[in-house]
Design a protein around this motif. Structure first.
Motif, mmCIF file in Angstrom:
data_model
loop_
_atom_site.group_PDB
_atom_site.id
_atom_site.type_symbol
_atom_site.label_atom_id
_atom_site.label_comp_id
_atom_site.label_asym_id
_atom_site.label_seq_id
_atom_site.Cartn_x
_atom_site.Cartn_y
_atom_site.Cartn_z
ATOM 1 N N GLU A 1 -4.129 -9.068 12.832
ATOM 2 C CA GLU A 1 -3.466 -8.387 11.734
ATOM 3 C C GLU A 1 -3.603 -9.109 10.400
ATOM 4 O O GLU A 1 -2.915 -8.770 9.437
ATOM 5 C CB GLU A 1 -1.984 -8.181 12.066
ATOM 6 C CG GLU A 1 -1.735 -7.303 13.278
ATOM 7 C CD GLU A 1 -2.287 -5.889 13.143
ATOM 8 O OE1 GLU A 1 -2.608 -5.483 12.014
ATOM 9 O OE2 GLU A 1 -2.411 -5.198 14.172
ATOM 10 N N SER B 1 -6.121 -9.823 7.259
ATOM 11 C CA SER B 1 -7.329 -9.281 6.634
ATOM 12 C C SER B 1 -8.040 -10.380 5.857
ATOM 13 O O SER B 1 -7.494 -11.453 5.627
ATOM 14 C CB SER B 1 -6.950 -8.139 5.690
ATOM 15 O OG SER B 1 -6.003 -8.587 4.724
ATOM 16 N N ILE C 1 8.973 0.851 1.997
ATOM 17 C CA ILE C 1 7.634 0.247 1.980
ATOM 18 C C ILE C 1 7.622 -1.031 2.811
ATOM 19 O O ILE C 1 6.687 -1.275 3.589
ATOM 20 C CB ILE C 1 7.189 -0.024 0.530
ATOM 21 C CG1 ILE C 1 6.952 1.315 -0.190
ATOM 22 C CG2 ILE C 1 5.926 -0.884 0.499
ATOM 23 C CD1 ILE C 1 6.683 1.186 -1.663
ATOM 24 N N PHE D 1 5.605 -1.785 6.462
ATOM 25 C CA PHE D 1 4.563 -2.816 6.509
ATOM 26 C C PHE D 1 4.698 -3.543 7.842
ATOM 27 O O PHE D 1 5.525 -4.434 8.000
ATOM 28 C CB PHE D 1 4.711 -3.787 5.338
ATOM 29 C CG PHE D 1 3.485 -4.614 5.088
ATOM 30 C CD1 PHE D 1 2.463 -4.155 4.280
ATOM 31 C CD2 PHE D 1 3.342 -5.859 5.683
ATOM 32 C CE1 PHE D 1 1.324 -4.913 4.061
ATOM 33 C CE2 PHE D 1 2.207 -6.627 5.482
ATOM 34 C CZ PHE D 1 1.193 -6.142 4.662
ATOM 35 N N THR D 2 3.894 -3.167 8.806
ATOM 36 C CA THR D 2 4.098 -3.600 10.196
ATOM 37 C C THR D 2 3.160 -4.718 10.639
ATOM 38 O O THR D 2 2.901 -4.885 11.825
ATOM 39 C CB THR D 2 3.948 -2.404 11.141
ATOM 40 O OG1 THR D 2 2.652 -1.805 10.939
ATOM 41 C CG2 THR D 2 5.028 -1.364 10.879
ATOM 42 N N ARG D 3 2.628 -5.483 9.711
ATOM 43 C CA ARG D 3 1.807 -6.649 10.063
ATOM 44 C C ARG D 3 2.241 -7.808 9.188
ATOM 45 O O ARG D 3 2.991 -7.632 8.222
ATOM 46 C CB ARG D 3 0.325 -6.355 9.841
ATOM 47 C CG ARG D 3 -0.080 -6.216 8.353
ATOM 48 C CD ARG D 3 -1.558 -6.029 8.213
ATOM 49 N NE ARG D 3 -2.034 -5.918 6.840
ATOM 50 C CZ ARG D 3 -2.532 -6.925 6.112
ATOM 51 N NH1 ARG D 3 -2.566 -8.157 6.625
ATOM 52 N NH2 ARG D 3 -2.968 -6.742 4.888
ATOM 53 N N ALA E 1 2.045 -10.236 6.238
ATOM 54 C CA ALA E 1 1.461 -10.056 4.903
ATOM 55 C C ALA E 1 0.594 -11.263 4.563
ATOM 56 O O ALA E 1 0.989 -12.147 3.798
ATOM 57 C CB ALA E 1 2.560 -9.869 3.869
ATOM 58 N N ASP F 1 -5.363 -2.389 0.436
ATOM 59 C CA ASP F 1 -4.460 -1.385 -0.128
ATOM 60 C C ASP F 1 -3.019 -1.551 0.339
ATOM 61 O O ASP F 1 -2.084 -1.428 -0.455
ATOM 62 C CB ASP F 1 -4.957 0.023 0.218
ATOM 63 C CG ASP F 1 -6.234 0.392 -0.525
ATOM 64 O OD1 ASP F 1 -6.562 -0.321 -1.495
ATOM 65 O OD2 ASP F 1 -6.898 1.357 -0.128
ATOM 66 N N ASP F 2 -2.815 -1.813 1.649
ATOM 67 C CA ASP F 2 -1.438 -1.894 2.140
ATOM 68 C C ASP F 2 -0.689 -3.071 1.527
ATOM 69 O O ASP F 2 0.484 -2.972 1.164
ATOM 70 C CB ASP F 2 -1.395 -1.950 3.674
ATOM 71 C CG ASP F 2 -2.036 -3.198 4.257
ATOM 72 O OD1 ASP F 2 -2.848 -3.859 3.565
ATOM 73 O OD2 ASP F 2 -1.743 -3.520 5.429
ATOM 74 N N MET F 3 -1.383 -4.201 1.361
ATOM 75 C CA MET F 3 -0.743 -5.378 0.775
ATOM 76 C C MET F 3 -0.569 -5.206 -0.728
ATOM 77 O O MET F 3 0.437 -5.653 -1.301
ATOM 78 C CB MET F 3 -1.567 -6.617 1.096
ATOM 79 C CG MET F 3 -0.797 -7.920 0.954
ATOM 80 S SD MET F 3 -1.616 -9.234 1.902
ATOM 81 C CE MET F 3 -0.930 -10.675 1.088
ATOM 82 N N LYS G 1 -0.020 -2.388 -2.197
ATOM 83 C CA LYS G 1 1.123 -1.471 -2.319
ATOM 84 C C LYS G 1 2.432 -2.226 -2.141
ATOM 85 O O LYS G 1 3.419 -1.978 -2.859
ATOM 86 C CB LYS G 1 1.003 -0.353 -1.286
ATOM 87 C CG LYS G 1 2.116 0.678 -1.345
ATOM 88 C CD LYS G 1 1.912 1.759 -0.284
ATOM 89 C CE LYS G 1 3.056 2.776 -0.319
ATOM 90 N NZ LYS G 1 2.867 3.833 0.727
ATOM 91 N N LEU G 2 2.459 -3.163 -1.191
ATOM 92 C CA LEU G 2 3.650 -3.980 -0.961
ATOM 93 C C LEU G 2 3.971 -4.819 -2.188
ATOM 94 O O LEU G 2 5.127 -4.880 -2.634
ATOM 95 C CB LEU G 2 3.421 -4.876 0.260
ATOM 96 C CG LEU G 2 4.555 -5.825 0.643
ATOM 97 C CD1 LEU G 2 5.740 -5.032 1.200
ATOM 98 C CD2 LEU G 2 4.073 -6.850 1.673
#
Length: 344
Positions: free
Chosen positions: A141, A143, A287, A291-293, A295, A320-322, A324-325
């Motif tokens: 998880e 990146s 948000i 966020f399920t992993r 960071a 993108d997910d990070m 956005k966080l």
């Protein structure tokens, strides 16, 4: 499939121990325990998953033995975000959720499967059939930037750099982490040995340096941003850059949790902070909960090219997910400032 019937000598004996005697040397005790746990063993037609199950006389035991899986991973057409490639190596931006190499529970759909499809037979064989070309890893998880060797010369050269951890060479690794709270100093170093947790063998823990499996681990950090900072210098969360002096399993995650600032989304090492999101305002609360992993993103990797000797550097922005966080925490900052100033 194998079928056995217990006798009077089996009374009171453990299921796994009794089977290991009667099925040796074909099946080891570890293999028998795995088959039991997987639901492949039945007693009088009823599946039993307890290895310590006590036997009695006259029980019919059935053992289903699955066909062995091919240990050699196959190429799979999985998209790769390639940052650079030449005859010696390939540098990729690994997405979160992608396992690096095949293993228990993840025999397909890994980065290795994708690399075999993309590179064919050009990957280094030093890592073995399950880890061709792999000289370092990122957690499933996590990146970010990874380098993979495409021949044995490159593999040996890169592996030596990672083994040295940049002490006498130019290897450089930097990560972005979003953590709960804020460290008590802007710049700091965490020097704490790691070893397997006694409570959960799949996890790492801070251990005494004299323990047999203790491994030296050093993480340098610098606070980049604070979110929701108050007058007493505390903060709701922080963006921290971490640089590794060593490269241990789960090192950043364990070290940041150790100083009281676990990564947002890291339920393994920051589970006690799970309910912290309940106190957040919307839309930040949703948000963070989504966020399920952990960071954590490997933003920078620099090393000496195995053929040219040139120092090459590769960077990848937060996914993108990070992003956005981070944006949600920043927007929350702006709203907090407006509240303090009584602005609409």
């Amino acid at each position: 499939m194998k079928e056995l019937i217990t006798d009077i000598d089996s009374i009171g004996k453990r299921l796994d121990a009794w089977l290991s005697v009667h099925l040796a040397p074909e099946l080891s005790r570890n293999r028998i325990q795995s088959l039991i746990s997987e639901g492949q063993v039945s007693l009088d037609g009823k599946i039993v998953r307890e290895t310590k199950h006590k036997l009695r006389d006259g029980v019919s035991i059935t053992i289903e033995i699955p066909e062995p899986e091919d240990a050699t991973p196959k190429g799979e057409d999985i998209p790769l975000d390639i940052l650079y490639e030449d005859a010696d190596l390939i540098v990729i931006n690994k997405p979160a959720g992608l396992v690096v190499h095949p293993g228990n529970g993840n025999w397909t759909g890994t980065l290795v499967n994708a690399l075999i499809y993309h590179c064919g037979d050009t990957l280094s064989g030093i890592g073995g059939v399950r880890r061709p070309g792999i000289v370092h890893r990122l957690d499933k998880e996590t990146s970010g930037v990874m380098v993979v060797a495409k021949n044995d010369h490159a593999h040996r050269h890169l592996s030596a750099q990672f083994a040295d951890h940049g002490r006498t060479n130019d290897l450089e690794r930097a990560y972005l982490a979003v953590v709960w709270g804020t460290p008590d100093r802007k710049v700091g170093t965490i020097d704490a040995p790691l070893g397997r947790s006694h409570r959960d063998r799949t996890k790492q823990a801070i251990v005494h340096e004299e323990r047999e499996d203790a491994r030296h681990a050093v993480t340098h950090f610098e606070v980049q941003e604070r979110f929701g900072a108050k007058e007493d210098a505390t903060a709701l969360a922080s963006l921290v850059e971490c640089r590794l002096e060593t490269g241990r399993t789960h090192q950043i995650r364990v070290h940041m949790a150790h100083i009281g600032h676990p990564l947002v989304g890291d339920l393994e090492y920051g589970g006690a902070y799970k309910t912290k999101a309940n106190k957040l305002d919307e839309p930040l609360q949703s948000i963070v909960k989504g966020f399920t992993r952990q960071a954590l993103h490997a933003k920078l990797l620099a090393f000496e090219h195995p053929s040219t000797g040139e120092i090459v550097r590769f960077e990848a922005p937060a996914p993108d997910d990070m992003a956005k966080l981070l944006d949600a925490f920043r927007q929350n900052n702006i709203r907090d400032v407006h509240k303090l100033r009584n602005l609409p």
